[in-house]
Design an enzyme around this catalytic site. Structure first.
Site, PDB file in Angstrom:
ATOM      1  N   ASP A   1       3.764  -5.479   3.537  1.00 43.92           N
ATOM      2  CA  ASP A   1       3.320  -4.333   4.334  1.00 43.92           C
ATOM      3  C   ASP A   1       4.177  -4.271   5.589  1.00 43.92           C
ATOM      4  O   ASP A   1       3.991  -5.054   6.518  1.00 43.92           O
ATOM      5  CB  ASP A   1       1.837  -4.508   4.694  1.00 43.92           C
ATOM      6  CG  ASP A   1       1.234  -3.260   5.332  1.00 43.92           C
ATOM      7  OD1 ASP A   1       1.992  -2.341   5.668  1.00 43.92           O
ATOM      8  OD2 ASP A   1       0.000  -3.219   5.493  1.00 43.92           O
TER       9      ASP A   1
ATOM     10  N   ASP B   1       5.616   2.100   7.239  1.00 46.58           N
ATOM     11  CA  ASP B   1       4.231   1.666   6.967  1.00 46.58           C
ATOM     12  C   ASP B   1       3.572   2.593   5.958  1.00 46.58           C
ATOM     13  O   ASP B   1       2.959   3.583   6.353  1.00 46.58           O
ATOM     14  CB  ASP B   1       3.447   1.645   8.280  1.00 46.58           C
ATOM     15  CG  ASP B   1       2.037   1.124   8.118  1.00 46.58           C
ATOM     16  OD1 ASP B   1       1.735   0.504   7.079  1.00 46.58           O
ATOM     17  OD2 ASP B   1       1.221   1.354   9.026  1.00 46.58           O
TER      18      ASP B   1
ATOM     19  N   HIS C   1       0.833  -1.205   0.000  1.00 49.27           N
ATOM     20  CA  HIS C   1       0.000   0.000   0.000  1.00 49.27           C
ATOM     21  C   HIS C   1       0.866   1.253   0.000  1.00 49.27           C
ATOM     22  O   HIS C   1       1.904   1.323   0.649  1.00 49.27           O
ATOM     23  CB  HIS C   1      -1.024  -0.016   1.138  1.00 49.27           C
ATOM     24  CG  HIS C   1      -0.516   0.214   2.524  1.00 49.27           C
ATOM     25  ND1 HIS C   1      -0.372   1.486   3.053  1.00 49.27           N
ATOM     26  CD2 HIS C   1      -0.184  -0.638   3.504  1.00 49.27           C
ATOM     27  CE1 HIS C   1       0.036   1.388   4.308  1.00 49.27           C
ATOM     28  NE2 HIS C   1       0.166   0.110   4.612  1.00 49.27           N
TER      29      HIS C   1
ATOM     30  N   HIS D   1       2.203   4.186  12.913  1.00 48.59           N
ATOM     31  CA  HIS D   1       1.120   5.157  12.764  1.00 48.59           C
ATOM     32  C   HIS D   1       1.391   6.457  13.519  1.00 48.59           C
ATOM     33  O   HIS D   1       0.457   7.096  14.009  1.00 48.59           O
ATOM     34  CB  HIS D   1      -0.215   4.549  13.202  1.00 48.59           C
ATOM     35  CG  HIS D   1      -0.811   3.641  12.181  1.00 48.59           C
ATOM     36  ND1 HIS D   1      -2.088   3.121  12.277  1.00 48.59           N
ATOM     37  CD2 HIS D   1      -0.301   3.142  11.027  1.00 48.59           C
ATOM     38  CE1 HIS D   1      -2.340   2.355  11.224  1.00 48.59           C
ATOM     39  NE2 HIS D   1      -1.262   2.353  10.469  1.00 48.59           N
TER      40      HIS D   1
ATOM     41  N   GLU E   1      -5.434   1.947   1.977  1.00 46.97           N
ATOM     42  CA  GLU E   1      -5.335   0.756   2.822  1.00 46.97           C
ATOM     43  C   GLU E   1      -5.635   1.104   4.273  1.00 46.97           C
ATOM     44  O   GLU E   1      -6.262   0.320   4.996  1.00 46.97           O
ATOM     45  CB  GLU E   1      -3.927   0.150   2.702  1.00 46.97           C
ATOM     46  CG  GLU E   1      -3.747  -1.192   3.408  1.00 46.97           C
ATOM     47  CD  GLU E   1      -3.341  -1.091   4.871  1.00 46.97           C
ATOM     48  OE1 GLU E   1      -3.314  -2.130   5.552  1.00 46.97           O
ATOM     49  OE2 GLU E   1      -3.058   0.040   5.357  1.00 46.97           O
ATOM     50  N   GLU E   2      -5.189   2.303   4.671  1.00 41.91           N
ATOM     51  CA  GLU E   2      -5.364   2.696   6.071  1.00 41.91           C
ATOM     52  C   GLU E   2      -6.827   2.965   6.429  1.00 41.91           C
ATOM     53  O   GLU E   2      -7.153   3.139   7.606  1.00 41.91           O
ATOM     54  CB  GLU E   2      -4.504   3.922   6.382  1.00 41.91           C
ATOM     55  CG  GLU E   2      -3.001   3.718   6.194  1.00 41.91           C
ATOM     56  CD  GLU E   2      -2.387   2.747   7.191  1.00 41.91           C
ATOM     57  OE1 GLU E   2      -3.135   2.178   8.009  1.00 41.91           O
ATOM     58  OE2 GLU E   2      -1.161   2.554   7.144  1.00 41.91           O
TER      59      GLU E   2
END
Length: 340
Positions: free
Chosen positions: A220, A157, A145, A307, A191-192
């Site tokens: 990922d 990420d 992603h 994140h 994707e998130e």
């Protein structure tokens, strides 16, 4: 990777069919222990019989220069820096990320297409890249992603997976690879938000196009700063392909449970397409046993910046990134020449 409540298990909409399938299969499938050492219920159904791969004149896969992968990460970082600090769905940073990756692939001879979808009234984009040649009725596909969360630039990420498959695709071009099977790479949007881009892609495939995809590989987070070496366990043969590659280099692996239902392999798996992949860990905690075999710090997350705004270029373990990228290339070279 899509968010999940730390140390808990909150199913996203993409994970529900997979989880239900696992419950039905529990009597037939005995899961191994999780990365935390506790038994975890199976969430997917492994094929009853794993078809062995039958490579035919597989050319040696090249080593992937980690400096090249890092150069892509530096570019993604600079894109985020110039666009409010992130590369999230619907942002100018995401559009600039698409433009960068597409430009690299177009120059390398791939046929690229940008596919639009809608998420909450905002247009999103998937980038699909096909390498000319190979049997279009048998497709090997790899994806990652491209979007970050809004809190940060998303270099691990999933800039790490994005850069890893991008450099592998460029290696395909440099080698002039002539695969038996058709090769396709994908960079997913949103994707998130719950695997929105990849789900849109799978849902809009015709029945014939869906059945033509023999394998989908997902990457990922492959450069976590306190890394683990996890393989997707959902298909025994694909799992073994990666495990054996690492074992030949003296690197222990574990099967991944942390990422179940949390990334772009889920829509493919739900559609009956076999999936595999690699993962270096997110917000789960590294155990003492894992630190003993992999190094790093026990009692800390695999990625403490998961994140967060600190998921920058400083949030990458170069050794893990290099090993994972080489393993990706090995899988692509092997599977694209495979008879199974």
């Amino acid at each position: 990777m899509t968010e999940r409540t730390p140390r808990g298990f909150r199913l996203h909409r993409a994970a529900l069919p997979t989880a239900l399938a696992g419950l039905l299969a529990a009597a037939l499938y005995t899961p191994v222990s999780s990365a935390l050492g506790a038994p975890v219920p199976a969430s997917t159904v492994a094929p009853a019989v794993a078809k062995p791969f039958a490579p035919k004149a597989v050319p040696d896969a090249p080593g992937i220069p980690v400096a090249n992968v890092k150069a892509h990460l530096a570019r993604l970082q600079s894109i985020a820096d110039a666009n409010g600090g992130n590369r999230a769905h619907g942002s100018s940073g995401y559009q600039a990320s698409i433009d960068y990756v597409k430009g690299q692939l177009d120059a390398a001879g791939f046929t690229t297409a940008v596919k639009e979808f809608n998420e909450n009234g905002t247009t999103g984009y998937n980038l699909i890249a096909d390498w000319p040649g190979g049997d279009a009725a048998h497709v090997v596909m790899a994806g990652a992603h491209l979007d970050s969360v809004s809190a940060g630039p998303g270099v691990n990420d999933d800039g790490s997976g994005t850069a890893g498959i991008l450099e592998t695709a460029l290696a395909v071009s440099r080698a002039g690879l002539k695969p038996t099977k058709h090769l396709r790479f994908a960079w997913w949007g949103a994707e998130e938000y719950g695997m929105v881009g990849s789900r849109n892609y799978v849902n809009n495939l015709s029945a014939d196009d869906r059945s033509a995809i023999d394998t989908y590989l997902n990457f990922d987070m492959i450069g976590s700063p306190n890394p683990g070496y996890f393989t997707y366990r959902h298909d025994p043969a694909l799992d073994a392909l990666f495990r054996d590659w690492f074992a030949a280099r003296g690197i222990s692996t574990e099967q991944d449970f942390e990422g179940d239902g949390r990334s772009d392999h889920a829509p493919f798996q739900e559609a009956g397409i076999r999936v595999g992949g690699l993962f270096s860990g997110a917000d789960y905690i590294k155990t003492a046993g894992q630190a003993a075999k992999w190094g790093g710090t026990a009692g800390q997350p695999f990625d403490a910046c998961y994140h967060a705004a600190c998921d920058t270029n400083a949030n990458i373990d170069d050794t893990a990134l290099s090993r994972m990228a080489d393993a990706i290339a090995y899988a692509i070279w092997t599977l694209s020449a495979s008879g199974s």
